[in-house]
Motif scaffolding. Structure first.
Motif, mmCIF file in Angstrom:
data_model
loop_
_atom_site.group_PDB
_atom_site.id
_atom_site.type_symbol
_atom_site.label_atom_id
_atom_site.label_comp_id
_atom_site.label_asym_id
_atom_site.label_seq_id
_atom_site.Cartn_x
_atom_site.Cartn_y
_atom_site.Cartn_z
ATOM 1 N N GLU A 141 5.316 -5.393 4.886
ATOM 2 C CA GLU A 141 5.392 -3.972 4.530
ATOM 3 C C GLU A 141 6.743 -3.373 4.933
ATOM 4 O O GLU A 141 7.655 -4.085 5.339
ATOM 5 C CB GLU A 141 4.216 -3.197 5.135
ATOM 6 N N TYR A 142 6.856 -2.083 4.845
ATOM 7 C CA TYR A 142 8.121 -1.368 5.021
ATOM 8 C C TYR A 142 8.808 -1.688 6.350
ATOM 9 O O TYR A 142 10.027 -1.918 6.399
ATOM 10 C CB TYR A 142 7.871 0.139 4.919
ATOM 11 N N PHE A 143 8.045 -1.716 7.445
ATOM 12 C CA PHE A 143 8.636 -1.952 8.754
ATOM 13 C C PHE A 143 8.768 -3.436 9.093
ATOM 14 O O PHE A 143 9.181 -3.784 10.197
ATOM 15 C CB PHE A 143 7.833 -1.229 9.844
ATOM 16 N N TRP A 163 -3.489 4.539 5.704
ATOM 17 C CA TRP A 163 -2.229 4.160 5.063
ATOM 18 C C TRP A 163 -2.430 2.857 4.302
ATOM 19 O O TRP A 163 -3.078 1.931 4.803
ATOM 20 C CB TRP A 163 -1.127 3.912 6.103
ATOM 21 N N CYS A 164 -1.896 2.755 3.103
ATOM 22 C CA CYS A 164 -1.763 1.455 2.444
ATOM 23 C C CYS A 164 -0.710 0.658 3.203
ATOM 24 O O CYS A 164 0.322 1.205 3.596
ATOM 25 C CB CYS A 164 -1.299 1.610 0.993
ATOM 26 N N GLN A 165 -0.965 -0.618 3.406
ATOM 27 C CA GLN A 165 0.036 -1.495 3.988
ATOM 28 C C GLN A 165 0.454 -2.518 2.944
ATOM 29 O O GLN A 165 -0.378 -3.257 2.417
ATOM 30 C CB GLN A 165 -0.500 -2.193 5.233
ATOM 31 N N ALA A 166 1.773 -2.535 2.623
ATOM 32 C CA ALA A 166 2.311 -3.396 1.567
ATOM 33 C C ALA A 166 1.679 -2.996 0.238
ATOM 34 O O ALA A 166 1.678 -1.819 -0.113
ATOM 35 C CB ALA A 166 2.101 -4.863 1.902
ATOM 36 N N THR A 193 -7.922 7.129 -5.981
ATOM 37 C CA THR A 193 -7.239 5.867 -5.705
ATOM 38 C C THR A 193 -5.968 6.085 -4.896
ATOM 39 O O THR A 193 -5.182 6.993 -5.173
ATOM 40 C CB THR A 193 -6.891 5.145 -7.020
ATOM 41 N N PHE A 194 -5.781 5.232 -3.909
ATOM 42 C CA PHE A 194 -4.570 5.208 -3.097
ATOM 43 C C PHE A 194 -3.931 3.827 -3.222
ATOM 44 O O PHE A 194 -4.593 2.805 -3.025
ATOM 45 C CB PHE A 194 -4.900 5.517 -1.626
ATOM 46 N N LYS A 195 -2.633 3.819 -3.555
ATOM 47 C CA LYS A 195 -1.930 2.552 -3.721
ATOM 48 C C LYS A 195 -0.432 2.803 -3.696
ATOM 49 O O LYS A 195 0.033 3.947 -3.816
ATOM 50 C CB LYS A 195 -2.325 1.878 -5.044
ATOM 51 N N LYS A 196 0.335 1.746 -3.559
ATOM 52 C CA LYS A 196 1.792 1.833 -3.559
ATOM 53 C C LYS A 196 2.281 2.400 -4.885
ATOM 54 O O LYS A 196 1.762 2.076 -5.941
ATOM 55 C CB LYS A 196 2.382 0.435 -3.344
ATOM 56 N N GLY A 197 3.281 3.284 -4.808
ATOM 57 C CA GLY A 197 3.808 3.896 -6.017
ATOM 58 C C GLY A 197 3.063 5.136 -6.429
ATOM 59 O O GLY A 197 3.422 5.808 -7.398
ATOM 60 N N LYS A 240 -13.822 2.834 -0.478
ATOM 61 C CA LYS A 240 -14.464 1.722 -1.184
ATOM 62 C C LYS A 240 -13.448 1.038 -2.108
ATOM 63 O O LYS A 240 -12.325 1.498 -2.297
ATOM 64 C CB LYS A 240 -15.668 2.212 -1.991
ATOM 65 N N ASN A 241 -13.893 -0.074 -2.679
ATOM 66 C CA ASN A 241 -13.078 -0.856 -3.617
ATOM 67 C C ASN A 241 -11.764 -1.315 -2.982
ATOM 68 O O ASN A 241 -10.686 -1.178 -3.570
ATOM 69 C CB ASN A 241 -12.782 -0.072 -4.902
ATOM 70 N N SER A 242 -11.849 -1.881 -1.779
ATOM 71 C CA SER A 242 -10.652 -2.409 -1.129
ATOM 72 C C SER A 242 -10.094 -3.558 -1.958
ATOM 73 O O SER A 242 -10.821 -4.468 -2.366
ATOM 74 C CB SER A 242 -11.004 -2.912 0.280
ATOM 75 N N ARG A 243 -8.760 -3.518 -2.174
ATOM 76 C CA ARG A 243 -8.131 -4.512 -3.043
ATOM 77 C C ARG A 243 -6.624 -4.529 -2.796
ATOM 78 O O ARG A 243 -6.099 -3.695 -2.057
ATOM 79 C CB ARG A 243 -8.396 -4.181 -4.520
ATOM 80 N N TYR A 244 -5.954 -5.497 -3.409
ATOM 81 C CA TYR A 244 -4.499 -5.471 -3.414
ATOM 82 C C TYR A 244 -4.017 -5.757 -4.824
ATOM 83 O O TYR A 244 -4.768 -6.269 -5.672
ATOM 84 C CB TYR A 244 -3.903 -6.452 -2.404
ATOM 85 N N ILE A 245 -2.765 -5.383 -5.076
ATOM 86 C CA ILE A 245 -2.211 -5.490 -6.421
ATOM 87 C C ILE A 245 -1.100 -6.528 -6.426
ATOM 88 O O ILE A 245 -0.147 -6.450 -5.634
ATOM 89 C CB ILE A 245 -1.681 -4.128 -6.897
ATOM 90 N N THR A 246 -1.216 -7.518 -7.290
ATOM 91 C CA THR A 246 -0.228 -8.585 -7.378
ATOM 92 C C THR A 246 1.047 -8.066 -8.044
ATOM 93 O O THR A 246 1.040 -7.009 -8.683
ATOM 94 C CB THR A 246 -0.767 -9.767 -8.183
ATOM 95 N N PRO A 247 2.165 -8.803 -7.921
ATOM 96 C CA PRO A 247 3.401 -8.398 -8.611
ATOM 97 C C PRO A 247 3.225 -8.244 -10.117
ATOM 98 O O PRO A 247 3.949 -7.486 -10.762
ATOM 99 C CB PRO A 247 4.372 -9.534 -8.280
ATOM 100 N N GLU A 248 2.232 -8.960 -10.678
ATOM 101 C CA GLU A 248 1.970 -8.870 -12.113
ATOM 102 C C GLU A 248 1.062 -7.703 -12.466
ATOM 103 O O GLU A 248 0.765 -7.459 -13.637
ATOM 104 C CB GLU A 248 1.335 -10.170 -12.617
ATOM 105 N N GLY A 249 0.596 -6.968 -11.440
ATOM 106 C CA GLY A 249 -0.246 -5.801 -11.688
ATOM 107 C C GLY A 249 -1.737 -6.095 -11.666
ATOM 108 O O GLY A 249 -2.535 -5.202 -11.939
#
Length: 289
Positions: A141-143, A163-166, A193-197, A240-249
């Motif tokens: 992540e950022y730090f 906070w979203c991490q990465a 929804t909370f996510k990067k960007g 809810k709906n914990s997830r991560y987003i790949t570089p491909e979206g």
């Protein structure tokens, strides 16, 4: 003789009773030698940090300290009469993380602040956090200090924030953000929804921290991608709906992983860290989802 036999019988029955503090349901995660944990240390961040790899005076990239090289004792254990207490000095950014990964659990611990603060947060609130569902390598992540994960913020005046991490993402019952005004959790609001960007930070619904110098009880409940942030018995966030987003979206479920405790420029103490596996979301909280 009858009286002696009666006393022996009563004593035997008492020692067979399960202890409230040592219940078989709970796994104690903290001992004097930190046998269930590893650590990662990155950098002594400065106030001008910009998210890039720090460089020395010659412009050469500086390598992070790395895994299990805590020679300055950022993480140490004090053996108090009431049990072991984890001291996190905060002097160097990094994390203490569990050796095991966990899924579907109730985590409970107590936390209180120390006195010391370090760059780059000398003039800011004391800060730490629990990072859950942590996967991959540290420094994502950022730090450049922690793994991809979801954050249960522990911070003066903000314990229970998210906070979203990465590249993590999650949905939170909350009021939407408005310009400079951050999103605020509220269990009666729809999920956002909370996510990067996009929105990647949400404030807890209320401040239920203990006064300075006193222990605050923290609970994190995770079940099948749902989670609850609980401070001194008060639910301050529903997720809810914990997830991560790949570089491909592509969105990938993020429902299990290691648990990290942050070192983030503030002295902080943790005790009575325990975890209980869950086979269902506790009924008292089902209605929140």
């Amino acid at each position: 003789m009858k009286r002696i036999l009666l006393l022996i019988t009563l004593f035997s029955s008492l020692i067979l009773l399960p202890s409230m503090n040592q219940s078989d349901e709970w796994e104690l995660l903290l001992d004097k030698n930190l046998t269930q944990w590893e650590n990662y240390l990155s950098y002594r961040h400065k106030s001008d940090y910009n998210g890039k790899i720090p460089k020395d005076s010659l412009g050469t990239p500086i390598q992070p300290i790395g895994y299990n090289k805590d020679n300055t004792h950022v993480f140490s254990v004090m053996n108090e009469p009431s049990g072991p207490v984890l001291k996190v000095s905060g002097e160097i950014y990094g994390c203490l993380f569990t050796k095991k990964s966990y899924e579907n659990y109730h985590l409970k611990l107590q936390v209180k602040w120390g006195e010391k603060k370090f760059e780059p947060r000398v003039n800011k609130g004391r800060d730490s956090g629990i990072l859950y569902h942590s996967i991959g390598e540290a420094g994502a992540e950022y730090f450049r200090s922690w793994m991809l994960s979801q954050e249960f913020q522990i911070m003066e005046g903000h314990t229970g924030d998210f906070w979203c991490q990465a590249n993590s993402a999650i949905d939170i019952r909350s009021f939407p953000s408005e310009g400079v005004a951050s999103s605020v959790a509220d269990e009666k609001q729809p999920f956002i929804t909370f996510k990067k960007g996009s929105d990647y930070y949400c404030m807890r619904s209320g401040n239920y921290e203990s006064p300075a110098g006193e222990w605050t009880t923290i609970e994190l409940i995770c079940y099948q991608g749902k989670s609850l942030h609980i401070v001194n018995g008060h639910v301050v966030m529903v997720l809810k709906n914990s997830r991560y987003i790949t570089p491909e979206g592509k969105e990938v479920p993020l429902t299990s992983g290691k648990i990290q405790l942050q070192s983030e420029a503030a002295e902080v103490f943790y005790r009575d860290i325990r975890l209980k596996p869950l086979t269902a979301m506790p009924k008292a909280y089902e209605k929140l989802f």
